[in-house]
Scaffold this motif. Structure first.
Motif, PDB file in Angstrom:
ATOM      1  N   ARG A   1      51.216  70.215   6.240  1.00 44.56           N
ATOM      2  CA  ARG A   1      50.645  70.585   4.937  1.00 44.56           C
ATOM      3  C   ARG A   1      50.871  69.477   3.920  1.00 44.56           C
ATOM      4  O   ARG A   1      49.980  69.133   3.147  1.00 44.56           O
ATOM      5  CB  ARG A   1      51.251  71.905   4.451  1.00 44.56           C
ATOM      6  CG  ARG A   1      50.688  73.148   5.126  1.00 44.56           C
ATOM      7  CD  ARG A   1      51.032  74.394   4.346  1.00 44.56           C
ATOM      8  NE  ARG A   1      52.471  74.615   4.265  1.00 44.56           N
ATOM      9  CZ  ARG A   1      53.176  75.283   5.176  1.00 44.56           C
ATOM     10  NH1 ARG A   1      52.576  75.759   6.253  1.00 44.56           N
ATOM     11  NH2 ARG A   1      54.473  75.452   5.021  1.00 44.56           N
ATOM     12  N   ARG A   2      52.085  68.905   3.919  1.00 42.53           N
ATOM     13  CA  ARG A   2      52.375  67.815   2.980  1.00 42.53           C
ATOM     14  C   ARG A   2      51.461  66.622   3.246  1.00 42.53           C
ATOM     15  O   ARG A   2      50.964  65.980   2.333  1.00 42.53           O
ATOM     16  CB  ARG A   2      53.849  67.398   3.087  1.00 42.53           C
ATOM     17  CG  ARG A   2      54.823  68.389   2.472  1.00 42.53           C
ATOM     18  CD  ARG A   2      56.182  67.752   2.277  1.00 42.53           C
ATOM     19  NE  ARG A   2      56.777  67.345   3.548  1.00 42.53           N
ATOM     20  CZ  ARG A   2      57.525  68.127   4.311  1.00 42.53           C
ATOM     21  NH1 ARG A   2      57.773  69.369   3.937  1.00 42.53           N
ATOM     22  NH2 ARG A   2      58.045  67.680   5.441  1.00 42.53           N
ATOM     23  N   SER A   3      51.261  66.335   4.532  1.00 42.51           N
ATOM     24  CA  SER A   3      50.398  65.222   4.893  1.00 42.51           C
ATOM     25  C   SER A   3      48.972  65.474   4.444  1.00 42.51           C
ATOM     26  O   SER A   3      48.323  64.600   3.868  1.00 42.51           O
ATOM     27  CB  SER A   3      50.451  65.002   6.414  1.00 42.51           C
ATOM     28  OG  SER A   3      49.654  63.915   6.787  1.00 42.51           O
TER      29      SER A   3
ATOM     30  N   LEU B   1      46.582  63.757  11.661  1.00 39.27           N
ATOM     31  CA  LEU B   1      46.689  62.917  10.470  1.00 39.27           C
ATOM     32  C   LEU B   1      47.827  61.923  10.651  1.00 39.27           C
ATOM     33  O   LEU B   1      48.826  62.217  11.307  1.00 39.27           O
ATOM     34  CB  LEU B   1      46.957  63.780   9.232  1.00 39.27           C
ATOM     35  CG  LEU B   1      45.848  64.764   8.841  1.00 39.27           C
ATOM     36  CD1 LEU B   1      46.296  65.589   7.641  1.00 39.27           C
ATOM     37  CD2 LEU B   1      44.550  64.027   8.519  1.00 39.27           C
ATOM     38  N   MET B   2      47.679  60.754  10.054  1.00 42.64           N
ATOM     39  CA  MET B   2      48.722  59.746  10.138  1.00 42.64           C
ATOM     40  C   MET B   2      49.371  59.567   8.767  1.00 42.64           C
ATOM     41  O   MET B   2      50.231  60.326   8.396  1.00 42.64           O
ATOM     42  CB  MET B   2      48.137  58.451  10.701  1.00 42.64           C
ATOM     43  CG  MET B   2      47.620  58.640  12.132  1.00 42.64           C
ATOM     44  SD  MET B   2      46.956  57.162  12.908  1.00 42.64           S
ATOM     45  CE  MET B   2      48.457  56.213  13.207  1.00 42.64           C
ATOM     46  N   GLN B   3      48.924  58.604   7.980  1.00 44.53           N
ATOM     47  CA  GLN B   3      49.489  58.440   6.651  1.00 44.53           C
ATOM     48  C   GLN B   3      48.483  57.771   5.730  1.00 44.53           C
ATOM     49  O   GLN B   3      47.526  57.162   6.193  1.00 44.53           O
ATOM     50  CB  GLN B   3      50.763  57.602   6.706  1.00 44.53           C
ATOM     51  CG  GLN B   3      50.556  56.205   7.265  1.00 44.53           C
ATOM     52  CD  GLN B   3      51.861  55.436   7.421  1.00 44.53           C
ATOM     53  OE1 GLN B   3      52.933  56.014   7.392  1.00 44.53           O
ATOM     54  NE2 GLN B   3      51.761  54.130   7.579  1.00 44.53           N
TER      55      GLN B   3
ATOM     56  N   LEU C   1      39.721  68.929   6.915  1.00 49.08           N
ATOM     57  CA  LEU C   1      40.958  68.297   7.372  1.00 49.08           C
ATOM     58  C   LEU C   1      41.783  69.218   8.260  1.00 49.08           C
ATOM     59  O   LEU C   1      42.680  68.770   8.953  1.00 49.08           O
ATOM     60  CB  LEU C   1      41.804  67.863   6.166  1.00 49.08           C
ATOM     61  CG  LEU C   1      41.348  66.595   5.453  1.00 49.08           C
ATOM     62  CD1 LEU C   1      42.153  66.403   4.170  1.00 49.08           C
ATOM     63  CD2 LEU C   1      41.485  65.371   6.358  1.00 49.08           C
ATOM     64  N   GLY C   2      41.457  70.503   8.227  1.00 49.84           N
ATOM     65  CA  GLY C   2      42.162  71.459   9.075  1.00 49.84           C
ATOM     66  C   GLY C   2      42.051  71.110  10.553  1.00 49.84           C
ATOM     67  O   GLY C   2      42.934  71.436  11.352  1.00 49.84           O
TER      68      GLY C   2
END
Length: 208
Positions: free
Chosen positions: A14-16, A40-42, A204-205
């Motif tokens: 979630r934070r990402s 997701l990466m960063q 993004l989910g």
């Protein structure tokens, strides 16, 4: 313990995702023809917190392996999205930020591939020195997209053919091009770049 670990993983995801949602541009990933895992990466941010670029992963999550045979079994493609920005002043007005270009995407993709690379013959103590050298080379190559190290490759972006700069290395492949309002880079190993297509990420989910 397993429940706690799963909960921590969900919070991290979630934070990402929240960091990606702060971007003012659209993110790109592989199109619907790819049916494997997505993650997701960063993101990369400016000093004022503005999101400037980020990466999305597809396939096996790459790891740094000194065992060449193990690394060769990894199949992944990472898509790098870079906000297309002109030369602009810094937020405090004291300096200037360089424009982002296709070379920016090529550099991020090239250095990203190196971050997941470790030649089997290389001693652990020498890896940082090797990485510095290779990263400098990747920067020089990204700054010379018309040079002999690159060929051209046409791949679909949102269904329309787009020219990309493409090069292969002993560790994988790197490519870079542009889409609407962004520059795109990609790198991978074990998956052919020739069969890839890119599209805007609507949800993004799918990556969390």
């Amino acid at each position: 313990m397993e429940t706690t670990s799963r909960a921590e993983g969900a919070r991290a995801a979630r934070r990402s995702a929240e960091s990606y949602l702060r971007a003012s541009f659209a993110w790109y990933g592989l199109d619907e023809a790819f049916t494997g895992p997505r993650w997701l990466m960063q993101v990369g941010t400016a000093a004022d917190g503005t999101v400037q670029h980020g990466s999305t992963g597809h396939g096996d999550e790459p790891s740094i392996k000194s065992d060449a045979s193990a690394a060769e079994k990894e199949r992944f493609a990472v898509v790098v999205t870079v906000a297309a920005s002109p030369v602009r002043r810094t937020g405090d007005g004291t300096g200037v930020l360089d424009a982002t270009t296709v070379s920016s995407a090529a550099w991020l993709a090239g250095s990203g591939l190196l971050a997941h690379t470790w030649p089997a013959s290389l001693d652990h103590a020498l890896r940082d020195h090797w990485l510095d050298q290779q990263t400098e080379t990747a920067f020089e190559l990204a700054d010379d997209l018309a040079g002999p190290a690159w060929s051209t490759l046409s791949l679909p972006v949102d269904g329309a053919p787009v020219p990309f700069h493409y090069r292969e290395t002993e560790f994988g492949w790197v490519l870079a091009g542009s889409a609407s309002g962004v520059h795109l880079g990609a790198y991978g190993r074990g998956m052919s770049a020739y069969g890839l297509g890119f599209s805007q990420i609507k949800d993004l989910g799918a990556y969390t």
